[in-house]
Design a protein around this motif. Structure first.
Motif, PDB file in Angstrom:
ATOM      1  N   GLU A  64      16.591  -5.305 -19.146  1.00  0.00           N
ATOM      2  CA  GLU A  64      17.458  -5.205 -20.316  1.00  0.00           C
ATOM      3  C   GLU A  64      18.514  -6.293 -20.254  1.00  0.00           C
ATOM      4  OE1 GLU A  64      17.610  -0.417 -21.123  1.00  0.00           O
ATOM      5  OE2 GLU A  64      18.782  -1.239 -19.458  1.00  0.00           O
ATOM      6  N   ALA A  65      18.892  -6.825 -21.407  1.00  0.00           N
ATOM      7  CA  ALA A  65      19.926  -7.866 -21.490  1.00  0.00           C
ATOM      8  C   ALA A  65      21.175  -7.294 -22.156  1.00  0.00           C
ATOM      9  CB  ALA A  65      19.406  -9.059 -22.290  1.00  0.00           C
ATOM     10  N   PHE A  66      22.345  -7.556 -21.558  1.00  0.00           N
ATOM     11  CA  PHE A  66      23.624  -7.058 -22.068  1.00  0.00           C
ATOM     12  C   PHE A  66      24.574  -8.220 -22.321  1.00  0.00           C
ATOM     13  CE2 PHE A  66      21.728  -3.596 -19.779  1.00  0.00           C
ATOM     14  CZ  PHE A  66      22.077  -2.461 -20.482  1.00  0.00           C
ATOM     15  N   ASP A  67      25.454  -8.029 -23.314  1.00  0.00           N
ATOM     16  CA  ASP A  67      26.461  -9.068 -23.569  1.00  0.00           C
ATOM     17  C   ASP A  67      27.708  -8.806 -22.723  1.00  0.00           C
ATOM     18  OD1 ASP A  67      27.987  -7.087 -24.819  1.00  0.00           O
ATOM     19  OD2 ASP A  67      27.479  -7.729 -26.846  1.00  0.00           O
ATOM     20  N   GLN A  68      28.725  -9.615 -22.910  1.00  0.00           N
ATOM     21  CA  GLN A  68      29.930  -9.517 -22.083  1.00  0.00           C
ATOM     22  C   GLN A  68      30.738  -8.241 -22.327  1.00  0.00           C
ATOM     23  OE1 GLN A  68      32.586 -12.740 -23.016  1.00  0.00           O
ATOM     24  NE2 GLN A  68      32.379 -12.483 -25.233  1.00  0.00           N
ATOM     25  N   HIS A  69      30.420  -7.550 -23.434  1.00  0.00           N
ATOM     26  CA  HIS A  69      31.103  -6.291 -23.742  1.00  0.00           C
ATOM     27  C   HIS A  69      30.255  -5.081 -23.349  1.00  0.00           C
ATOM     28  CE1 HIS A  69      34.103  -8.630 -25.852  1.00  0.00           C
ATOM     29  NE2 HIS A  69      33.175  -9.167 -26.630  1.00  0.00           N
ATOM     30  N   ASP A  70      29.238  -5.327 -22.528  1.00  0.00           N
ATOM     31  CA  ASP A  70      28.340  -4.273 -22.035  1.00  0.00           C
ATOM     32  C   ASP A  70      27.486  -3.652 -23.127  1.00  0.00           C
ATOM     33  OD1 ASP A  70      29.333  -4.558 -19.397  1.00  0.00           O
ATOM     34  OD2 ASP A  70      31.038  -3.273 -19.884  1.00  0.00           O
ATOM     35  N   ARG A  71      27.269  -4.382 -24.206  1.00  0.00           N
ATOM     36  CA  ARG A  71      26.400  -3.903 -25.273  1.00  0.00           C
ATOM     37  C   ARG A  71      24.984  -4.419 -25.044  1.00  0.00           C
ATOM     38  NH1 ARG A  71      31.014  -5.262 -28.934  1.00  0.00           N
ATOM     39  NH2 ARG A  71      30.054  -7.331 -29.040  1.00  0.00           N
ATOM     40  N   LEU A  72      24.012  -3.527 -25.219  1.00  0.00           N
ATOM     41  CA  LEU A  72      22.615  -3.907 -25.054  1.00  0.00           C
ATOM     42  C   LEU A  72      22.209  -4.857 -26.167  1.00  0.00           C
ATOM     43  CD1 LEU A  72      19.895  -3.443 -23.569  1.00  0.00           C
ATOM     44  CD2 LEU A  72      19.512  -1.505 -25.110  1.00  0.00           C
ATOM     45  N   ILE A  73      21.623  -6.017 -25.784  1.00  0.00           N
ATOM     46  CA  ILE A  73      21.150  -6.992 -26.766  1.00  0.00           C
ATOM     47  C   ILE A  73      19.688  -6.738 -27.103  1.00  0.00           C
ATOM     48  CG2 ILE A  73      20.774  -9.436 -27.247  1.00  0.00           C
ATOM     49  CD1 ILE A  73      22.980 -10.075 -25.231  1.00  0.00           C
ATOM     50  N   THR A  74      18.851  -6.696 -26.077  1.00  0.00           N
ATOM     51  CA  THR A  74      17.432  -6.416 -26.249  1.00  0.00           C
ATOM     52  C   THR A  74      16.860  -6.021 -24.904  1.00  0.00           C
ATOM     53  OG1 THR A  74      15.312  -7.271 -27.083  1.00  0.00           O
ATOM     54  CG2 THR A  74      16.727  -8.825 -25.891  1.00  0.00           C
ATOM     55  N   LYS A  75      15.572  -5.729 -24.871  1.00  0.00           N
ATOM     56  CA  LYS A  75      14.920  -5.297 -23.635  1.00  0.00           C
ATOM     57  C   LYS A  75      13.444  -5.668 -23.695  1.00  0.00           C
ATOM     58  CE  LYS A  75      14.403  -0.670 -25.622  1.00  0.00           C
ATOM     59  NZ  LYS A  75      14.685   0.767 -25.439  1.00  0.00           N
ATOM     60  N   SER A  76      12.769  -5.523 -22.556  1.00  0.00           N
ATOM     61  CA  SER A  76      11.350  -5.895 -22.507  1.00  0.00           C
ATOM     62  C   SER A  76      10.444  -4.712 -22.797  1.00  0.00           C
ATOM     63  CB  SER A  76      11.003  -6.460 -21.120  1.00  0.00           C
ATOM     64  OG  SER A  76      11.129  -5.465 -20.117  1.00  0.00           O
ATOM     65  N   ASN A  77      10.886  -3.506 -22.490  1.00  0.00           N
ATOM     66  CA  ASN A  77      10.020  -2.344 -22.697  1.00  0.00           C
ATOM     67  C   ASN A  77      10.162  -1.834 -24.120  1.00  0.00           C
ATOM     68  OD1 ASN A  77      12.682  -1.605 -21.798  1.00  0.00           O
ATOM     69  ND2 ASN A  77      12.004   0.520 -21.760  1.00  0.00           N
ATOM     70  N   GLY A  78       9.027  -1.778 -24.798  1.00  0.00           N
ATOM     71  CA  GLY A  78       9.047  -1.348 -26.191  1.00  0.00           C
ATOM     72  C   GLY A  78       7.641  -1.166 -26.703  1.00  0.00           C
ATOM     73  N   HIS A  79       7.475  -1.392 -27.957  1.00  0.00           N
ATOM     74  CA  HIS A  79       6.241  -1.028 -28.637  1.00  0.00           C
ATOM     75  C   HIS A  79       5.452  -2.287 -28.962  1.00  0.00           C
ATOM     76  CE1 HIS A  79       8.471   2.642 -28.747  1.00  0.00           C
ATOM     77  NE2 HIS A  79       9.466   1.958 -29.261  1.00  0.00           N
ATOM     78  N   ARG A  80       4.438  -2.549 -28.143  1.00  0.00           N
ATOM     79  CA  ARG A  80       3.577  -3.713 -28.308  1.00  0.00           C
ATOM     80  C   ARG A  80       2.168  -3.179 -28.479  1.00  0.00           C
ATOM     81  NH1 ARG A  80       6.557  -8.188 -25.937  1.00  0.00           N
ATOM     82  NH2 ARG A  80       8.231  -7.474 -24.563  1.00  0.00           N
ATOM     83  N   LEU A  81       1.654  -3.269 -29.681  1.00  0.00           N
ATOM     84  CA  LEU A  81       0.455  -2.500 -29.988  1.00  0.00           C
ATOM     85  C   LEU A  81      -0.741  -3.328 -30.430  1.00  0.00           C
ATOM     86  CD1 LEU A  81       2.373   0.342 -31.797  1.00  0.00           C
ATOM     87  CD2 LEU A  81       1.396   0.424 -29.512  1.00  0.00           C
ATOM     88  N   ASP A  82      -0.622  -4.641 -30.490  1.00  0.00           N
ATOM     89  CA  ASP A  82      -1.808  -5.431 -30.798  1.00  0.00           C
ATOM     90  C   ASP A  82      -1.752  -6.735 -30.016  1.00  0.00           C
ATOM     91  OD1 ASP A  82      -0.277  -7.390 -32.200  1.00  0.00           O
ATOM     92  OD2 ASP A  82      -0.342  -6.154 -34.004  1.00  0.00           O
ATOM     93  N   ASP A  83      -2.825  -7.536 -30.133  1.00  0.00           N
ATOM     94  CA  ASP A  83      -2.930  -8.729 -29.300  1.00  0.00           C
ATOM     95  C   ASP A  83      -1.908  -9.790 -29.665  1.00  0.00           C
ATOM     96  OD1 ASP A  83      -4.005  -9.253 -31.731  1.00  0.00           O
ATOM     97  OD2 ASP A  83      -5.926 -10.016 -31.000  1.00  0.00           O
ATOM     98  N   LYS A  84      -1.237  -9.677 -30.801  1.00  0.00           N
ATOM     99  CA  LYS A  84      -0.216 -10.651 -31.189  1.00  0.00           C
ATOM    100  C   LYS A  84       1.115 -10.387 -30.486  1.00  0.00           C
ATOM    101  CE  LYS A  84      -2.150 -11.465 -35.825  1.00  0.00           C
ATOM    102  NZ  LYS A  84      -1.886 -11.369 -37.287  1.00  0.00           N
ATOM    103  N   THR A  85       1.376  -9.137 -30.182  1.00  0.00           N
ATOM    104  CA  THR A  85       2.683  -8.780 -29.618  1.00  0.00           C
ATOM    105  C   THR A  85       2.604  -8.289 -28.183  1.00  0.00           C
ATOM    106  OG1 THR A  85       2.470  -6.528 -30.521  1.00  0.00           O
ATOM    107  CG2 THR A  85       3.613  -8.162 -31.873  1.00  0.00           C
ATOM    108  N   ILE A  86       1.410  -8.044 -27.658  1.00  0.00           N
ATOM    109  CA  ILE A  86       1.301  -7.397 -26.353  1.00  0.00           C
ATOM    110  C   ILE A  86       1.890  -8.244 -25.241  1.00  0.00           C
ATOM    111  CG2 ILE A  86      -1.041  -8.250 -25.908  1.00  0.00           C
ATOM    112  CD1 ILE A  86       0.363  -4.823 -24.923  1.00  0.00           C
TER     113      ILE A  86
END
Length: 753
Positions: free
Chosen positions: A483-505
């Motif tokens: 997970e990536a956080f900014d300087q205010h400890d807010r989550l920016i994005t992460k690697s674990n999520g919903h990847r459901l086809d060959d374009k996004t997997i």
């Protein structure tokens, strides 16, 4: 044996079908989505999907057609209209089948419409009718949505009144949500004429809807009377039903006692009653609106996303079929009107194609506190999932260190890394590395081995060896996320999520650790011989004091020789725990010892080990800080404890130890004023199933005490019994006191942590 996972280290499990799901699921890796994507790519789901559509169009066997629609287009018949529900407290799926095949709404609609009109009436028909009505609502055809629900309800016989009533309640809810109060009240009166007292669950739902209508019209006192009456009637009917069950059961038959507090409808009613009560005390009847937009980070508006506003009584449960939501419009906008003062979280319902490759970077402490003074704007921006680099795609690691790497995220001040391992019925995940400044880290493999697995209690033999071996099992598969956080400890994005086809997997986060081989003791454990395994681990360690693996496994398994309690298990494990902590210099092992001495209130040892632990870690987290503050309080260091509690609340946004701080301030100041202020400023957030409204509890004591000095003196006396661990005297007071509000407050304080 019973198995325990350490909450402090954020070790969580996902097991079976999540119908009433706890807060733990928020932290669990999305193992389901990863596995679905992996299977879809390798098994050719596109071809299978087309075969199903062709079969649905051509089959002459109606029974077979309806079975296919149920299995592939409606789901389990229990949840509502979306494929996945995401919120701060949890994420869950409408269908967790690993062989699930996704169909777009355009592909499903003709078959859902046919099913609603012609299929045999059952629970699937209820779900299908709700899906179709939701679609019409999203298209702006409210009348068609209402007719769909009503027409479907008429297909059920009197013997199937539960399903019929569910659809009619949904029609009332839909009408109310669009501010058509006169029509909604008409539907309510029609349904009430047909309901008997045995339908008390449905009656409670209808009463709640009517209360919300009354409230939206500004009649607070009438709304409060309506909901308090409904609660009393619900309790009466529930108790009578339970008595009938008990009377009708055989003497030898064991009937598990149900509790009214466990009923979702009852929880919703009592939550509404508390909100109304507090609003009456503050003299306000104001309701507000919550509005905003749901967009992607590239500016694309998200149309047709379900937006759920859920109060604190329901956020730890999966989204149910009776929940109120609105749909985003073509611009991604939504508006929820008539919102009472309370504490809420936003949940979103997505179809897979809406969330595929994207994530909503939401954190568990994201709350909306509404006091009725102003309308709320709440915007949501979805972010692209992070790309991971190594280890990926089933990589086998035989070295004594592991390199984790991922893409650099713009604006990231630091990253947090988590690991997970598979068990028989799901997976277990743990927070591993935090506050990483770079997008790559090289980790000695022993640090991964040291990540806590399960620990044993008692002598039962039903267990999963994988949960004990954890990351030391060379035959198991592991995975990771970042997970990536900014300087205010807010989550920016992460690697674990919903990847459901060959374009996004992208790269799959799976890897194996083959640096070590299974020992004889490991094999005994895997072969369901835990006592012999423990004996062998002890023998191994006696013969080789540098055998860290055997020492580690002794700590995990030794509880099977105890009486099944935490303290007995930790007493047996203590000498081994201390050796393991000193030999590995692991923060996790050090804190296990700190926790043990806190539990038994050995403050000399606690202070010694806490100093060692705090010197080891970069900074204390909210849990560490709260435990330290609580320990100071229980040692009589009330001024120091007050300072540490203040620090803890600023770190741990769940405020799960705020009750201790309130107790400390009451004892320290000999009054309730400071306690009221703290309770208002730091409401406890639902971190588990039981959540206390400390502001309400303190206010109840203010009423009960009436300002009398003797009341505060007794309260402080009882708190002193708790602080000093005089459990027998505390239990005696508990069983004899007639001070209900004080008793409820002390119960809450005792149950913290």
């Amino acid at each position: 044996m019973r198995i325990k996972m350490k909450v402090k280290h954020l070790v969580f499990m996902i097991i079976g079908m999540l119908t009433l799901i706890s807060f733990l699921s928020f932290f669990v890796f999305p193992y389901i989505e990863i596995y679905v994507a992996e299977k879809n790519i390798t098994a050719g789901k596109v071809e299978e999907k087309q075969e199903i559509l062709d079969l649905l169009r051509t089959t002459q066997m109606e029974t077979k057609k309806y079975d296919l629609i149920q299995e592939y287009m409606i789901g389990d018949g229990l949840l509502t209209n979306f494929d996945i529900y995401i919120g701060p407290s949890l994420t869950h799926w409408a269908n967790e089948d690993q062989n699930y095949i996704e169909f777009s709404w355009e592909e499903k609609e003709p078959f859902i419409r046919e099913y609603v009109m012609q299929a045999p009436p059952n629970g699937f028909l209820v779900t299908a009718a709700k899906m179709l009505a939701s679609h019409y609502e999203m298209e702006g055809d409210l009348e068609k949505a209402k007719h769909t629900l009503f027409d479907a309800s008429k297909r059920f016989s009197p013997l199937e009144e539960y399903h019929r009533n569910e659809l009619l309640v949904e029609r009332i809810r839909l009408t109310k949500n669009h501010d058509q109060f006169t029509e909604a009240n008409q539907y309510i009166e029609e349904l009430l004429q047909e309901l008997g007292t045995e339908n008390y669950d449905t009656l409670a739902q209808v009463t709640q809807l009517r209360t919300e209508i009354i409230l939206a019209q500004g009649m607070l006192n009438e709304a409060y009377e309506e909901v308090t009456k409904a609660i009393k009637e619900y309790e009466k009917e529930f108790n009578e039903e339970q008595k009938k069950w008990q009377d009708s059961s055989d003497e030898d038959e064991s009937i598990e006692e149900d509790k009214v507090e466990n009923r979702v409808v009852y929880q919703q009613l009592t939550s509404l009653e508390r909100s109304l009560s507090m609003a009456m005390e503050k003299g306000t009847v104001d309701v507000v609106s919550v509005s905003g937009k749901v967009v992607r980070s590239d500016g694309t508006p998200m149309r047709g996303v379900g937006v759920f506003l859920r109060d604190e009584s329901s956020v730890n449960q999966s989204v149910g079929p009776d929940e109120y939501y609105v749909l985003t419009d073509d611009e991604g906008r939504f508006v929820i009107n008539g919102v009472l003062p309370n504490r809420y979280q936003i949940f979103l319902g997505f179809y897979y194609d809406q969330i595929d490759g994207w994530t909503w970077p939401i954190q568990m402490d994201d709350w909306i506190d509404i006091d009725g003074s102003k309308d709320i704007t709440y915007n949501v921006t979805l972010q692209e999932l992070m790309k991971i680099k190594s280890p990926v795609n089933q990589k086998v690691i035989r070295d004594d260190e592991v390199t984790f790497s991922w893409e650099d995220v713009e604006g990231a001040a630091y990253y947090n890394l988590s690991l997970a391992y598979e068990i028989e019925y799901g997976s277990v995940s743990t927070s591993f590395k935090t506050n990483l400044k770079e997008n790559e880290i090289v980790v000695p493999i022993e640090e991964i081995y040291n990540q806590t697995g399960a620990v044993a209690f008692g002598d039962e033999d039903d267990y999963d060896a994988k949960s004990f071996l954890a990351f030391t099992n060379p035959d198991n598969r592991f995975y990771w996320s970042v997970e990536a956080f900014d300087q205010h400890d807010r989550l920016i994005t992460k690697s674990n999520g919903h990847r459901l086809d060959d374009k996004t997997i992208g790269n799959l986060p799976f890897f194996y650790l083959k640096e070590r081989d299974l020992t004889r003791a490991d094999k005994l454990l895997i072969n369901k011989k835990p006592e012999k395994a423990l004996e062998q681990y002890k023998l191994n360690y006696e013969n080789n004091p540098d055998d860290i693996h055997s020492l580690r496994m002794i700590v995990r398994l030794i509880g099977m020789n105890g009486d099944g309690t935490t303290i007995a298990r930790d007493k047996l494990a203590k000498p081994y725990m201390e050796e393991l902590a000193l030999k590995t210099n692991s923060a996790q092992q050090l804190f296990d010892i700190v926790q043990h001495y806190y539990d038994i209130q050995n403050w000399t040892e606690f202070n010694t080990w806490f100093k060692i632990y705090s010197d080891k870690v970069d900074k204390l987290d909210g849990y560490d800080q709260s435990i330290y503050a609580s320990a100071l309080m229980k040692q009589g260091k009330y001024d120091e404890a007050s300072i540490e509690f203040d620090k803890a609340m600023k770190i741990d946004k769940s405020n799960r130890f705020v009750g201790h701080w309130i107790a400390n301030e009451i004892y320290r100041n000999r009054d309730l004023e400071k306690a009221k202020e703290i309770a208002r400023m730091y409401p406890e957030r639902p971190y588990g199933e039981i959540v206390l409204n400390w502001e309400y509890l303190v206010n109840q004591m203010v009423k009960e005490g009436g300002g009398e000095k003797e009341y505060i003196q007794e309260l402080c006396h009882v708190l002193d019994l708790y602080f000093s661990g005089q459990e027998d005297k505390l239990e005696k007071w508990h069983s004899t006191t007639k001070l209900a509000a004080m008793k409820q407050f002390i119960d809450g304080v005792q149950n913290i942590n």
